[in-house]
Design an enzyme around this catalytic site. Structure first.
Site, PDB file in Angstrom:
ATOM      1  N   CYS A 374      31.916  44.157  34.329  1.00 24.08           N
ATOM      2  CA  CYS A 374      31.911  43.607  33.152  1.00 24.08           C
ATOM      3  C   CYS A 374      31.386  44.031  31.975  1.00 24.08           C
ATOM      4  O   CYS A 374      31.747  44.934  31.271  1.00 24.08           O
ATOM      5  CB  CYS A 374      31.203  42.255  33.717  1.00 24.08           C
ATOM      6  SG  CYS A 374      31.878  40.697  32.691  1.00 24.08           S
ATOM      7  N   HIS A 498      33.856  40.797  38.581  1.00 22.59           N
ATOM      8  CA  HIS A 498      32.540  41.235  39.291  1.00 22.59           C
ATOM      9  C   HIS A 498      32.783  41.407  40.728  1.00 22.59           C
ATOM     10  O   HIS A 498      32.892  40.570  41.621  1.00 22.59           O
ATOM     11  CB  HIS A 498      31.634  39.948  39.279  1.00 22.59           C
ATOM     12  CG  HIS A 498      30.892  39.960  37.690  1.00 22.59           C
ATOM     13  ND1 HIS A 498      29.752  40.183  37.466  1.00 22.59           N
ATOM     14  CD2 HIS A 498      31.295  39.280  36.586  1.00 22.59           C
ATOM     15  CE1 HIS A 498      29.367  40.273  36.300  1.00 22.59           C
ATOM     16  NE2 HIS A 498      30.324  39.146  35.869  1.00 22.59           N
ATOM     17  N   GLU A 500      31.528  42.465  42.991  1.00 26.42           N
ATOM     18  CA  GLU A 500      30.033  42.354  44.070  1.00 26.42           C
ATOM     19  C   GLU A 500      30.425  40.919  44.637  1.00 26.42           C
ATOM     20  O   GLU A 500      29.840  40.628  45.845  1.00 26.42           O
ATOM     21  CB  GLU A 500      29.242  42.352  43.416  1.00 26.42           C
ATOM     22  CG  GLU A 500      28.525  41.475  42.323  1.00 26.42           C
ATOM     23  CD  GLU A 500      28.917  41.923  40.792  1.00 26.42           C
ATOM     24  OE1 GLU A 500      29.975  42.471  40.855  1.00 26.42           O
ATOM     25  OE2 GLU A 500      28.317  41.437  39.926  1.00 26.42           O
TER      26      GLU A 500
HETATM   27  N1  GLN Z   1      28.341  39.512  27.555  1.00 26.73           N
HETATM   28  C1  GLN Z   1      29.438  40.067  28.047  1.00 26.73           C
HETATM   29  C2  GLN Z   1      30.623  38.972  27.854  1.00 26.73           C
HETATM   30  O1  GLN Z   1      30.348  37.913  27.768  1.00 26.73           O
HETATM   31  C3  GLN Z   1      29.534  40.500  29.503  1.00 26.73           C
HETATM   32  C4  GLN Z   1      29.392  39.370  30.236  1.00 26.73           C
HETATM   33  C5  GLN Z   1      28.975  39.993  31.982  1.00 26.73           C
HETATM   34  O2  GLN Z   1      28.683  41.089  32.022  1.00 26.73           O
HETATM   35  N2  GLN Z   1      28.978  38.965  32.912  1.00 26.73           N
HETATM   36  O3  GLN Z   1      31.845  39.009  27.984  1.00 26.73           O
END
Ligand code: GLN
Length: 522
Positions: A374, A498, A500
């Protein structure tokens, strides 16, 4: 009708109710029963989406895009089940639904009260249909909390409604060890069970958290004060790995107690999957050190699913795992001198971003296996755009207004109104044949869970690819880059999702498995 198990906790918080609830599920599953698990959190947030990870640990995300308590992660991982927005319910959500119903006039002029209106709403959530033999409901908080009282009242009523023999109350408490006298003290457990009784709930089974196994005398004493046979007083031992808990419970015949209560035949279960993990922990294996460059290290649970996924992958790769926590805010390349792989996890806000970018540079230039999740992917793209493509002004519009917006808000959402515009839950991703991603997932179409607002800006695809960073995974409409990789690097991959959240202790997750394999090769 399913049978219900309610899990409550007393004396102190953080006794491991979530793992215990999941473990009871594992024992039932190992005897061939199907299980569903739900979490009730008495606090007033409508859901934990707005809570900092420094408050309650990580925010877990279900396939259907609901932001939930991290305990749902335990349930999904231990039991291999998929949960949804029906399975994580806060006090705030209950009150919200009751008050909205009141405004709509649903209560037809009645005085709206905690009992029956709020308690009925809680019971409705408990009874949402499942197609399983058992529903385990964990009640968050600690017995004695003001916020929790209405939940205890509701489960008391629920047992009365569906029949006491269809409901089992399991309670977790603590027996502290006093060094000076060398004694394990049972009084806090007794008091906690009393508190439950004040709410009309007689515990059917006790899990006493303790640094050592309770003696039979201690179990009998607790049982005597708590209206229970000694055999229903189980030691919830401190263990070094959560996957040992179901084994510890199995050895104390916890299934037999449940079977007796519900009038089911006793049976032995197949615990071999969990025993394999126990075996792994005791095996003599090389250690892989993964540097996690993050910023939520003050709370043990903030990277829960991530740590779990790394551990699962270490089991698949026959290595022991050492996670080196690297503080992004004070990152220096020396931090990475002793790591076999670098992982940049998700995150929100500007704090620590520069350190994460520097870590991505280090991994790229020194051929260190790299995985980005992410924000970790966004950072890798910014780094590449700045240092390889050569556009020093590249950034995310999350961090800078006047920049080359290589990371930007792309979905049709209102930039001025940032609340509630996250891309949440499972989305499909198309993988380009012949890439590392295809090798990893063994497929060209996958689904992974998201929780973010910003995206890699597809406008910069050609510039990135010409310089050697390819977009190997993309949304089916071709607009949202999902996976990037650098083919000339031994292992450099990142995803906008994600992974995970979908890792299993028994098979890992392909992306983590491949990352640990690369780190092991190094
Ligand atoms: N801050 C980034 C976004 O909003 C990444 C978010 C995250 O890593 N879950 O896109």
């Amino acid at each position: 009708m399913p049978r219900y198990i309610f899990v409550t906790g007393g004396v102190v918080s953080s006794l491991g109710k979530g793992v215990s609830a999941a473990s009871l599920g594992a024992l039932l599953q190992s005897r061939g029963y199907s299980v569903h698990v739900r979490k009730f959190d008495p606090y007033l947030n409508i859901d934990p989406g707005t809570m900092s990870p420094l408050q309650h640990g990580e925010v877990y995300v279900t396939n259907d895009g609901f932001e939930t308590d991290l305990d749902l992660g335990y349930y999904e991982r231990f039991l291999g089940i998929k949960l949804s927005r029906n399975d994580s319910c806060s006090g705030g959500r209950i009150y919200w639904e009751v008050l909205n119903a009141e405004r709509r006039g649903d209560y037809l002029g009645a005085t709206v009260q905690m009992i029956p209106h709020v308690s009925n709403k809680i019971k409705e959530h408990i009874a949402l249909p499942t197609d399983t033999d058992f529903v385990i409901c964990e009640i968050g908080g600690t017995v004695g909390d003001i916020e929790q009282k209405i939940f205890l009242e509701s489960i008391r009523q629920f047992a009365n409604d569906v029949g006491r023999r269809n409901v089992l109350f399991a309670h977790l408490a603590l027996a502290p060890y006093l060094e000076q006298s060398g004694e394990l003290k049972t009084k806090p457990t007794q008091m906690s069970v009393r508190r439950l009784l004040e709410n009309g709930i007689q515990a059917d089974m006790l899990f006493v958290r303790s640094p050592r196994m309770l003696t039979s005398e201690e179990r009998a004493k607790i049982g005597m004060f708590c209206n229970l046979p000694a055999k229903n007083v189980i030691t919830s031992m401190n263990v070094d790995n959560i996957y040992k808990i179901p084994i510890v419970y199995d050895e104390q015949d916890v299934f037999a107690i449940m079977a007796e209560h519900f009038g089911l035949p006793n049976a032995n279960g197949d615990m071999s999957k969990l025993k394999k993990i126990e075996h792994h922990l005791n095996a003599d294996l090389p250690t892989c050190t993964i540097g996690v460059v993050g910023k939520y290290f003050d709370v043990a649970d903030a990277y829960k699913s991530l740590n779990e996924a790394l551990f699962h992958a270490s089991v698949q790769n026959n290595v022991h795992l050492k996670i080196k926590k690297i503080d992004a805010e004070h990152f220096t390349p020396e931090d990475c001198a002793d790591v076999d792989g670098i992982l940049i996890p998700g995150g929100f806000g500007t704090r620590g971003v520069d350190g994460k970018i520097a870590a991505a540079t280090y991994a790229r230039e020194n051929n260190i296996p790299f995985m980005g999740i992410c924000l970790g992917m966004q950072v890798a793209v910014i780094e590449f755009m700045r240092n390889v493509v050569g556009d020093k002004n590249a950034n995310s519009t999350e961090f800078a207004k006047n920049c080359t917006p290589v990371i930007d808000i792309m979905a049709d959402c209102d930039k001025e109104n940032m609340g509630g515009t996250l891309r949440l839950g499972a989305y499909p991703c198309e993988i380009k044949p012949g890439t590392l991603a295809e090798k990893i997932w063994g497929s060209t179409s996958i689904s992974e869970r998201h929780r973010h607002r910003y995206e890699v800006n597809i406008k910069y695809k050609d510039e990135l690819e010409k310089a050697g960073m390819i977009i190997s995974g993309i949304s089916p409409d071709g607009k949202l880059p999902e996976i990037i990789e650098i083919p000339s690097h031994p292992f450099f991959i990142a995803g906008q999702f994600h992974p995970e959240f979908q890792s299993s202790p028994f098979s890992g997750h392909p992306m983590f498995n491949a990352f640990i394999a690369a780190a092991k090769r190094k």
